[in-house]
Write an enzyme that holds these catalytic residues in place. Structure first.
Site, mmCIF file in Angstrom:
data_model
loop_
_atom_site.group_PDB
_atom_site.id
_atom_site.type_symbol
_atom_site.label_atom_id
_atom_site.label_comp_id
_atom_site.label_asym_id
_atom_site.label_seq_id
_atom_site.Cartn_x
_atom_site.Cartn_y
_atom_site.Cartn_z
ATOM 1 N N SER A 167 -0.817 13.555 10.792
ATOM 2 C CA SER A 167 -2.045 12.799 11.195
ATOM 3 C C SER A 167 -3.194 13.534 11.321
ATOM 4 O O SER A 167 -3.380 14.651 10.722
ATOM 5 C CB SER A 167 -1.559 11.517 12.047
ATOM 6 O OG SER A 167 -2.710 10.702 11.864
ATOM 7 N N ASP A 411 1.833 4.744 3.602
ATOM 8 C CA ASP A 411 0.813 5.274 4.444
ATOM 9 C C ASP A 411 -0.524 5.002 4.013
ATOM 10 O O ASP A 411 -0.949 5.796 3.054
ATOM 11 C CB ASP A 411 1.234 6.407 5.122
ATOM 12 C CG ASP A 411 -0.053 6.886 6.038
ATOM 13 O OD1 ASP A 411 -0.416 6.162 6.556
ATOM 14 O OD2 ASP A 411 0.186 8.355 6.267
ATOM 15 N N HIS A 439 3.612 6.714 7.825
ATOM 16 C CA HIS A 439 2.812 7.871 8.358
ATOM 17 C C HIS A 439 3.669 8.859 8.858
ATOM 18 O O HIS A 439 4.481 8.636 9.711
ATOM 19 C CB HIS A 439 1.947 7.326 9.598
ATOM 20 C CG HIS A 439 0.807 7.998 9.833
ATOM 21 N ND1 HIS A 439 -0.121 8.367 8.996
ATOM 22 C CD2 HIS A 439 0.125 8.040 10.924
ATOM 23 C CE1 HIS A 439 -1.283 8.767 9.491
ATOM 24 N NE2 HIS A 439 -1.025 8.748 10.931
#
Ligand SMILES: *[C@@H]1O[C@H](CO)[C@@H](O)[C@H](O)[C@H]1NC(C)=O
Ligand SMILES: *[C@@H]1O[C@H](CO)[C@@H](O)[C@H](O)[C@H]1NC(C)=O
Ligand SMILES: *[C@@H]1O[C@H](CO)[C@@H](O)[C@H](O)[C@H]1NC(C)=O
Ligand SMILES: *[C@@H]1O[C@H](CO)[C@@H](O)[C@H](O)[C@H]1NC(C)=O
Length: 475
Positions: A167, A411, A439
């Protein structure tokens, strides 16, 4: 600390939730097997301002080491696992964690540093705008470099360094390799959001792809039902807020942003089944209005609320609180990072939006102003100029080497990452595909396991092979 790690089974859920971008949430997703007590926190004296040599202030930054797979006699490589916008309570240690799988295969030391201004690594007890000037991705990268070089020097026989992050910290992982190719030999950027985007409507648009047509129209029906009640007068409004247990969200934008994010996170974190199936079934059975909202509240309370968040963190009042609290201040700190630099404001697209049009750029602009005053607004072009994360602009391509971009099919953050590199030889990319593959799926897997078919094992083997190549290890 060469010892066998005991795994304690605890059933409590560690709540350290951040809205928007939220890789730290994996702590809760994996919290059923928690051996974090086996790893003592260690402290590094860090420079507060890496860019002003006249300022010699320092602060204590927390880090953890997992040396289970490292051989002190022979030495070996170091995996620097990079953290992002949340508290850290252990190094990666679970056998389902890709970092552990790679470390075990290559006899690596795992070292992980908490990000400044999160968890126990805040330099200040108050997050005033004045103090927040030291919170930036630039400072964070310098923290990592300063820390890991010092760590590597004191470790006997230490080998090369590889970075891994997911991320925002996936972006940091890619940026670290671009900025310090002399310190690290390679980087895994999982769901690495290297492209700073101001008006990020593509986020919601991608949810329609991740959710597919049936779930998309079910979520749109929920949003429409909520909007209808919300605007039908204050007693209707109070009623649905009670049903959704979101009474503390008094501002319209906060409320609709929370509603949208609770949906988005369901897809983003692999909870398609819990989010979509009950709604699809109910809509097929003709459920509408308050009944539909009540059914949705079962998801927000019993799924989202148990593992992903609480509505109150979405309130302006919560985020305006400057008193530093390791378990609560991540929201304010992360909003500062987006409002001051990174953007990624997930505004409603004009066509086929899942979220309400109340989640618009006016909301985000007002919100940043309410939290930090006028003038705190991101220049995303400056970020893209710095590292080159914008694939659509031929002048701003990322152009590092030995960086692997990994992504997950469901995601929405894929839209700010690199899915198809312009430089596949030096910056390859690979996607893990399945309905629950969201994710950072390659790092931590899917909740309850990934649905079939999926290519998680292949993605991990490919990643491991690349890391071994960067390290010059025949694996
Ligand atoms: C930091 O700077 C101040 C003034 O600039 C000086 O008085 C102090 O001794 C310095 N501290 C250290 C640890 O170098
Ligand atoms: C934008 O959102 C705000 C609340 O968040 C709302 O008051 C305003 O009407 C919205 N503007 C448009 C054009 O939808
Ligand atoms: C409510 O949510 C729980 C947890 O996902 C689920 O087991 C249950 O079936 C749901 N109830 C309804 C009526 O959908
Ligand atoms: C602000 O946060 C602190 C620390 O969590 C808390 O004690 C205090 O009550 C909060 N203030 C308000 C006004 O909510």
């Amino acid at each position: 600390m060469n010892k066998i790690i005991k795994i304690f089974v605890i059933f409590t859920i560690i709540v350290n939730v951040i809205n928007g971008l939220a890789f730290p949430k994996h702590d809760e997703l994996e919290s059923t097997l928690d051996g974090s007590g086996s790893f003592p926190a260690q402290w590094f004296t860090q420079t507060l301002d890496h860019f002003n040599f006249q300022n010699n202030q320092t602060f204590q930054q927390k880090y953890y080491v997992n040396d289970q797979y490292y051989n002190y006699q022979n030495g070996g490589p170091i995996i620097l696992y990079i953290n992002g916008e949340g508290p850290v309570s252990s190094p990666p240690y679970s056998s389902d964690d890709a970092v552990v799988i790679y470390a075990q295969a290559l006899n690596c030391m795992i070292v992980t540093l908490e990000h400044r201004f999160y968890g126990e690594s805040s330099p200040f007890s108050e997050l005033t705008v004045e103090n927040l000037q030291y919170l930036s991705h630039q400072q964070a990268l310098e923290d990592l470099a300063t820390f890991i070089v010092s760590y590597q020097n004191q470790l006997k026989n230490a080998g090369h360094i590889v970075t891994i992050g997911g991320s925002y910290s996936g972006a940091l992982s890619a940026w670290f390799r671009i900025k310090y190719p002399h310190i690290t030999v390679g980087s895994i950027a999982s769901s690495g959001v290297v492209h700073a985007i101001l008006d990020f409507t593509a986020f919601d648009s991608y949810l329609t792809v991740a959710g597919g047509p049936e779930c998309t129209s079910a979520l749109q029906a929920v949003t429409a039902a909520v909007e209808k009640e919300y605007f039908a007068g204050s007693s209707n409004q109070q009623h649905i807020k009670q049903i959704l247990q979101a009474e503390e969200l008094t501002e319209i934008g906060d409320f609709f942003y929370w509603l949208a994010d609770s949906m988005a996170e369901g897809l983003q974190y692999g909870y398609y089944d819990e989010l979509c199936y009950p709604l699809i079934d109910a809509i097929n059975a003709g459920t509408t209005g308050i009944d539909l909202i009540t059914l949705y509240s079962n998801y927000t309370i019993n799924t989202w609320g148990k593992v992903l968040g609480t509505p109150d963190e979405y309130s302006t009042a919560w985020q305006q609180n400057i008193t530093y609290d390791p378990s609560k201040s991540a929201d304010r700190a992360w909003w500062y990072q987006t409002c001051s630099s990174l953007g990624w404001f997930q505004a409603a697209p004009s066509q086929n939006s899942i979220r309400s049009s109340m989640v618009n750029m006016t909301y985000f602009q007002t919100h940043c102003e309410q939290l930090f005053g006028e003038g705190i607004w991101p220049n995303v072009n400056a970020v893209n100029l710095q590292y080159g994360g914008d694939q659509s602009n031929p002048l701003l391509n990322a152009a590092g080497s030995n960086i692997l971009f990994t992504s997950g099919f469901s995601d929405p953050w894929t839209q700010a990452s690199i899915l198809k590199s312009n430089y596949p030889d030096v910056e390859p990319s690979i996607m893990t595909t399945c309905r629950k593959c969201g994710h950072c799926v390659d790092l931590r897997g899917c909740p309850g396991g990934c649905d079939l078919p999926n290519n998680l094992d292949q993605v991990r083997s490919y990643s491991l092979k690349l890391i071994a190549t960067w390290l010059n290890i025949n694996n």
